[in-house]
Write a protein that holds these residues in place. Structure first.
Motif, PDB file in Angstrom:
ATOM      1  N   LEU A 240       0.853  -1.181   0.000  1.00  0.00           N
ATOM      2  CA  LEU A 240       0.000   0.000   0.000  1.00  0.00           C
ATOM      3  C   LEU A 240       0.886   1.227   0.000  1.00  0.00           C
ATOM      4  O   LEU A 240       1.735   1.380   0.893  1.00  0.00           O
ATOM      5  CB  LEU A 240      -0.926   0.021   1.217  1.00  0.00           C
ATOM      6  CG  LEU A 240      -1.764   1.295   1.395  1.00  0.00           C
ATOM      7  CD1 LEU A 240      -2.796   1.401   0.278  1.00  0.00           C
ATOM      8  CD2 LEU A 240      -2.450   1.313   2.767  1.00  0.00           C
ATOM      9  N   GLU A 241       0.724   2.039  -1.022  1.00  0.00           N
ATOM     10  CA  GLU A 241       1.501   3.261  -1.168  1.00  0.00           C
ATOM     11  C   GLU A 241       3.006   2.955  -1.059  1.00  0.00           C
ATOM     12  O   GLU A 241       3.531   2.203  -1.877  1.00  0.00           O
ATOM     13  CB  GLU A 241       1.044   4.306  -0.143  1.00  0.00           C
ATOM     14  CG  GLU A 241      -0.406   4.750  -0.361  1.00  0.00           C
ATOM     15  CD  GLU A 241      -0.865   5.755   0.660  1.00  0.00           C
ATOM     16  OE1 GLU A 241      -0.129   5.952   1.663  1.00  0.00           O
ATOM     17  OE2 GLU A 241      -1.953   6.331   0.481  1.00  0.00           O
ATOM     18  N   ASN A 242       3.695   3.475  -0.042  1.00  0.00           N
ATOM     19  CA  ASN A 242       5.144   3.264   0.047  1.00  0.00           C
ATOM     20  C   ASN A 242       5.522   2.238   1.120  1.00  0.00           C
ATOM     21  O   ASN A 242       6.606   2.299   1.694  1.00  0.00           O
ATOM     22  CB  ASN A 242       5.849   4.589   0.331  1.00  0.00           C
ATOM     23  CG  ASN A 242       5.487   5.163   1.681  1.00  0.00           C
ATOM     24  OD1 ASN A 242       4.423   4.868   2.210  1.00  0.00           O
ATOM     25  ND2 ASN A 242       6.371   5.981   2.240  1.00  0.00           N
ATOM     26  N   GLN A 243       4.633   1.278   1.370  1.00  0.00           N
ATOM     27  CA  GLN A 243       4.921   0.230   2.343  1.00  0.00           C
ATOM     28  C   GLN A 243       4.579  -1.137   1.776  1.00  0.00           C
ATOM     29  O   GLN A 243       3.579  -1.304   1.064  1.00  0.00           O
ATOM     30  CB  GLN A 243       4.123   0.452   3.647  1.00  0.00           C
ATOM     31  CG  GLN A 243       4.648   1.601   4.499  1.00  0.00           C
ATOM     32  CD  GLN A 243       3.927   1.685   5.826  1.00  0.00           C
ATOM     33  OE1 GLN A 243       2.702   1.565   5.881  1.00  0.00           O
ATOM     34  NE2 GLN A 243       4.670   1.879   6.903  1.00  0.00           N
ATOM     35  N   ILE A 257       6.460  -8.481   9.080  1.00  0.00           N
ATOM     36  CA  ILE A 257       7.477  -7.523   8.627  1.00  0.00           C
ATOM     37  C   ILE A 257       6.780  -6.396   7.893  1.00  0.00           C
ATOM     38  O   ILE A 257       5.867  -6.625   7.081  1.00  0.00           O
ATOM     39  CB  ILE A 257       8.508  -8.183   7.677  1.00  0.00           C
ATOM     40  CG1 ILE A 257       9.272  -9.302   8.377  1.00  0.00           C
ATOM     41  CG2 ILE A 257       9.505  -7.156   7.141  1.00  0.00           C
ATOM     42  CD1 ILE A 257      10.214 -10.063   7.461  1.00  0.00           C
ATOM     43  N   THR A 258       7.213  -5.179   8.164  1.00  0.00           N
ATOM     44  CA  THR A 258       6.752  -4.008   7.426  1.00  0.00           C
ATOM     45  C   THR A 258       7.958  -3.321   6.814  1.00  0.00           C
ATOM     46  O   THR A 258       8.884  -2.914   7.529  1.00  0.00           O
ATOM     47  CB  THR A 258       5.997  -3.033   8.343  1.00  0.00           C
ATOM     48  OG1 THR A 258       4.873  -3.691   8.932  1.00  0.00           O
ATOM     49  CG2 THR A 258       5.528  -1.820   7.559  1.00  0.00           C
ATOM     50  N   SER A 306      14.705 -11.556  10.181  1.00  0.00           N
ATOM     51  CA  SER A 306      15.507 -10.396   9.827  1.00  0.00           C
ATOM     52  C   SER A 306      15.487 -10.236   8.313  1.00  0.00           C
ATOM     53  O   SER A 306      15.208 -11.179   7.576  1.00  0.00           O
ATOM     54  CB  SER A 306      16.943 -10.570  10.319  1.00  0.00           C
ATOM     55  OG  SER A 306      17.536 -11.728   9.757  1.00  0.00           O
ATOM     56  N   VAL A 307      15.794  -9.042   7.851  1.00  0.00           N
ATOM     57  CA  VAL A 307      15.692  -8.731   6.425  1.00  0.00           C
ATOM     58  C   VAL A 307      17.005  -8.122   5.945  1.00  0.00           C
ATOM     59  O   VAL A 307      17.540  -7.197   6.566  1.00  0.00           O
ATOM     60  CB  VAL A 307      14.526  -7.756   6.148  1.00  0.00           C
ATOM     61  CG1 VAL A 307      14.453  -7.437   4.656  1.00  0.00           C
ATOM     62  CG2 VAL A 307      13.215  -8.336   6.642  1.00  0.00           C
ATOM     63  N   LEU A 308      17.516  -8.656   4.845  1.00  0.00           N
ATOM     64  CA  LEU A 308      18.683  -8.095   4.179  1.00  0.00           C
ATOM     65  C   LEU A 308      18.220  -7.372   2.920  1.00  0.00           C
ATOM     66  O   LEU A 308      17.612  -7.983   2.033  1.00  0.00           O
ATOM     67  CB  LEU A 308      19.695  -9.187   3.821  1.00  0.00           C
ATOM     68  CG  LEU A 308      20.293  -9.975   4.990  1.00  0.00           C
ATOM     69  CD1 LEU A 308      21.225 -11.061   4.468  1.00  0.00           C
ATOM     70  CD2 LEU A 308      21.036  -9.053   5.941  1.00  0.00           C
TER      71      LEU A 308
END
Length: 856
Positions: A240-243, A257-258, A306-308
């Motif tokens: 949604l939009e910038n997410q 996760i966002t 976790s996110v890379l």
């Protein structure tokens, strides 16, 4: 009309589709096959346009049938809600039902937001539409249940023609009356379930076995671009939009996760060939953002992932409007820009690199491949260390023998210099050798030998006229400095002759045999023998030095004149800088020097360090000599150049030089060996202990047991006072205490030991535990208690160097059976199984080293 350009890989690995106002099908060809291509996708691939269709101007969405066939079937949703089936060329797979040209039309017209084929039940097609008060938002069609057509309607259609539907196909399921659907995704694990983003306020999980039932629902405005992870049906993504949000359907209340972006998101897509990799495209952007979602299990529970994040620039000159992952090629995708340019790009993953104990390198290459490089290909210092260790590098009795194994000019020079220094000390060149060793350590350096004092012990200045030396064209002179310490230092520099005497002939003849003509000529000139240098250069073959004809150099040297106004000196002063051979440059720099300024000679880095030091000992006054040697020593120390040992010797400064050499090269082998062989224990005890232990560990890691043992023996021979802790013990089966005679004999009276042999053979042996007096185990062959004297079963062992091991304890590490070493060796020469009855252990096959010894 749709002005936005979209792109999608088809199930066929070499075909993709672009669509906007027109639908275009392309086929990819490798450029190396010399096939003419319309567009270039990358450095290795190009593409040709196969067909195009302009009869669908109001496209809003498109999906390709997942079945891999020579033909492609597409579902096209338009602005008015109609879903058309289109085939790219003659269709053999779908012709029996005449699917090409069929239109799937809702009851009420409104935009179709998405169409998607079921990845498992390939005959099922889903579409989602905008809101209409008396119609459903989600429709499912089954192409197998389409109404039959007559022969006229079953005609084959090309991609450039459209046939109107004869009868409307009815959906097999519907959901969401008076609602709107924005995006959808199928689950692979359950082909009857799908996820739909609806009404700008929730994401619903639907089961079409009961269309009226919602399995799971959540409240969110992120209902766009809903897609299910192809490798894990429990996770899905939307934006949604910038997410961008990552959801877990097991806990659907909030996203796990966002991801927040700088610009609005226009497309998200999971990578089908790599786990947990999500690609996102933002508005007005020329890069693709990749998110590698790392999930971790602690026990049976999954903790917060976790996110890379990684940005990928495919190289498009304009903003990208869409991208599509390849369905089978790992980490490969296509992008299309607003200008229509298409890029084929492969993402190179972060690799996991592992350096093996055998100096080999292995790393991951994608998800299913690992690449491997052997150490001999890398030619790394570790490979050199292993190669030298097998050749017993550094363990030879005479230092010069190690220089041949070193395979490195600097190390060869060091070992040769150590041999020379040792011989000079033994021959009392520096005075009484015992006194010298106490003063200068094991190997003296030039700086420790030069005890020249400008006030009380200064050098003698001697002047020679060039004319008296056989150079009639010269009117000037040259001055040298003499001192017994200078002469000793020159001996350390391999100039083992009295300067300006005929003894130099033997030295230069040795250089000539090694084809070092320019060095021999330069040293002759430095010793004021110009005619000898001319003769040396005249003997050299043509182009013996970097393309220079040495005969021509000899002709130039024959005209030597030291008059500063002479044509010869002016000509040579200019042209010497164009020479490439360092010794030729140094030779002419010496002959053309003004006011005894020899900086050009002393700073000629191409010359060997020992030649420059010897030259300085001849021509520099006392104060300048000390300054020059100090500067040269500091520079060599900074470079980690072991030639600096000539200056420092084997003192504390030499240890610093070894440490710097280790820092620069990583050669722990040479560092440890030089520290043990050349430095006294008092000087190197603190630093060398760490080096020696590191080299030991390295040999152990490579399983070079013999080399490790020889290294330890060498250390013991050089440092007899160094006590090594005992590493192997034999303990009693009953009390568990050590029965080692070498330890127990220190604390117990001799009465507790059984003496073997005669009085001359004063060795202590035990046949029972010194602590509990229980008998030791029996030998499996002779059945006598260990420690008892036995006769060897093999005369060859008696004559072998390992005679002292004949009565030692030996046992199998697997079955724990054993006996006297000589008996075990004899047994396993003829058998492979354990000598103990009923034991089936093949002891000899377990020990690969022993097995190789017996079979060789």
């Amino acid at each position: 009309m749709n002005s936005k350009l979209e792109i999608v890989w088809t199930p066929h690995p070499d075909k993709f589709i672009t669509w906007g106002s027109d639908i275009c099908l392309y086929e990819v060809h490798p450029l190396k096959n010399n096939i003419n291509t319309n567009i270039k996708l990358c450095n290795t691939n190009g593409a040709n346009l196969i067909s195009s269709n302009s009869n669908h101007p109001f496209i809003k969405c498109l999906d390709v049938h997942p079945k891999v066939d020579s033909d492609l079937l597409m579902a096209i949703g338009n602005l008015y809600g109609k879903v058309s089936l289109l085939s790219c060329g003659p269709s053999s797979g779908f012709d029996p039902q005449a699917l090409t040209g069929k239109d799937l039309v809702p009851r009420h017209s409104r935009p179709c937001n998405a169409v998607l084929w079921n990845p498992v039940d390939n005959n099922v097609l889903a579409g989602c539409l905008d809101k209409y008060r008396s119609d459903h938002a989600v429709l499912l069609w089954d192409i197998i249940k389409f109404p039959p057509v007559n022969e006229n309607n079953a005609a084959k259609l090309s991609m450039n023609t459209v046939q109107p539907a004869v009868e409307l196909a009815r959906p097999v399921a519907e959901y969401g009356i008076s609602e709107s659907a924005h995006s959808l995704g199928w689950f692979k694990s359950n082909s009857k379930q799908m996820v739909v983003g609806m009404n700008n306020k929730n994401i619903k999980l639907l089961d079409f076995r009961d269309p009226n039932k919602v399995v799971i629902s959540n409240m969110t405005k992120a209902v766009y671009g809903v897609c299910v992870d192809p490798h894990n049906d429990k996770h899905l993504a939307s934006y949604l939009e910038n997410q961008t949000f990552i959801w877990d359907i097991r806990n659907f209340e909030k996203p796990i996760i966002t991801l927040t972006h700088l610009k609005p998101v226009v497309k998200i897509e999971w990578c089908p060939t790599k786990y947990n990799l999500l690609g996102t495209l933002q508005k007005d952007s020329s890069c693709i953002i990749l998110y590698d979602i790392q999930r971790t299990l602690v026990g049976n529970e999954e903790i917060e992932p976790s996110v890379l994040e990684r940005s990928v620039l495919p190289g498009s000159p304009h903003n990208i409007t869409s991208f599509s992952w390849h369905r089978s090629d790992e980490s490969r995708f296509l992008t299309i820009a607003l200008s229509g340019s298409i890029i084929d790009y492969t993402v190179f993953d972060r690799i996991t690199l592992n350096w093996g104990a055998t100096s080999s390198v292995v790393w991951t290459y994608g998800c299913k491949t690992m690449k491997y490089i052997q150490d001999n290909i890398l030619n790394d210092i570790s490979y050199k260390i292993k190669k030298r260790a097998k050749l017993e590098y550094g363990l030879k009795d005479e230092f010069w023998k190690n220089s041949d194994i070193a395979d490195d000019d600097m190390l060869s020079n060091v070992w040769n210099w150590l041999y020379l220094s040792e011989q000079l000390v033994e021959n009392n060149i520096f005075g009484d050798k015992d006194i010298v060793k106490n003063m200068y350590y094991k190997h003296p350096g030039v700086q420790s030998i030069l005890k020249i004092d400008a006030n009380t012990n200064k050098s003698e200045l001697v002047t020679f006229n060039w004319a008296d030396l056989g150079n009639p064209n010269c009117s000037g002179s040259v001055r040298i400095f003499k001192h017994e310490d200078r002469q000793r230092a020159m001996h350390l520099c391999s100039w083992d002759f009295e300067s300006f005497t005929d003894e130099i002939l033997e030295f230069v003849e040795h250089l000539e045999k090694d084809h070092a003509y320019t060095r021999a000529a330069a040293i002759a000139v430095f010793n004021l023998k110009v005619k000898l240098a001319i003769e040396i250069l005249g003997k050299a073959p043509d182009h013996a030095s970097d393309g220079h004809s040495l005969q021509i150099v000899a002709m130039a040297l024959a005209g030597f004149c030291d008059d500063k106004n002479s044509t010869w000196k002016q000509f040579c002063s200019v042209l010497r800088t164009k020479l490439t051979d360092p010794y030729l440059k140094a030779m002419f720099s010496f002959l053309t020097a003004d006011n005894y300024n020899y900086d050009n000679v002393l700073n000629e880095n191409g010359m060997a360090v020992d030649d420059r030091v010897a030259f300085a000992c001849l021509f520099l006054p006392d104060n300048k000599l000390h300054i020059y040697l100090k500067k040269l020593s500091d520079r060599l120390l900074e470079e980690g150049n072991l030639d600096g040992l000539l200056l420092t010797g084997t003192n504390a400064d030499g240890i610093k030089l070894l440490q710097r050499y280790l820092d620069v090269t990583g050669d722990i082998q040479s560092t440890a060996l030089l520290a043990v062989q050349a430095f006294s224990e008092e000087v190197s005890s603190h630093a060398a202990k760490h080096w020696v232990e590191s080299y030991r560990n390295l040999l152990d890691t490579w399983q070079l047991w013999n080399e490790r043992a020889k290294f330890d023996i060498m250390i013991s021979s050089h440092r007899p006072n160094e006590k090594h802790s005992q590493q192997v013990y034999v303990s009693c089966n009953f009390c568990g205490k050590s029965i080692s005679a070498c330890i127990q004999g220190l604390n117990r009276p001799r009465g507790q030991f059984i003496r073997m042999g005669n009085a001359a053979n004063n060795k202590l042996k035990v046949s029972s535990c010194p602590n509990c007096r229980k008998p030791l185990p029996r030998c499996a062959i002779c059945l006598m208690h260990m420690g008892s004297k036995t006769e060897s079963l093999n005369s060859d062992i008696e004559n072998n160097k390992v005679l002292e091991f004949a009565h030692w304890f030996t046992w199998c590490q697997t079955c724990r059976h054993g006996g006297h070493a000589s008996h075990m060796v004899h047994w396993f020469k003829e058998h492979s199984e354990c000598p103990v009855t009923s034991c089936t252990c093949r002891c000899i096959s377990i020990d690969s080293i022993t097995s190789t010894m017996f079979t060789s």
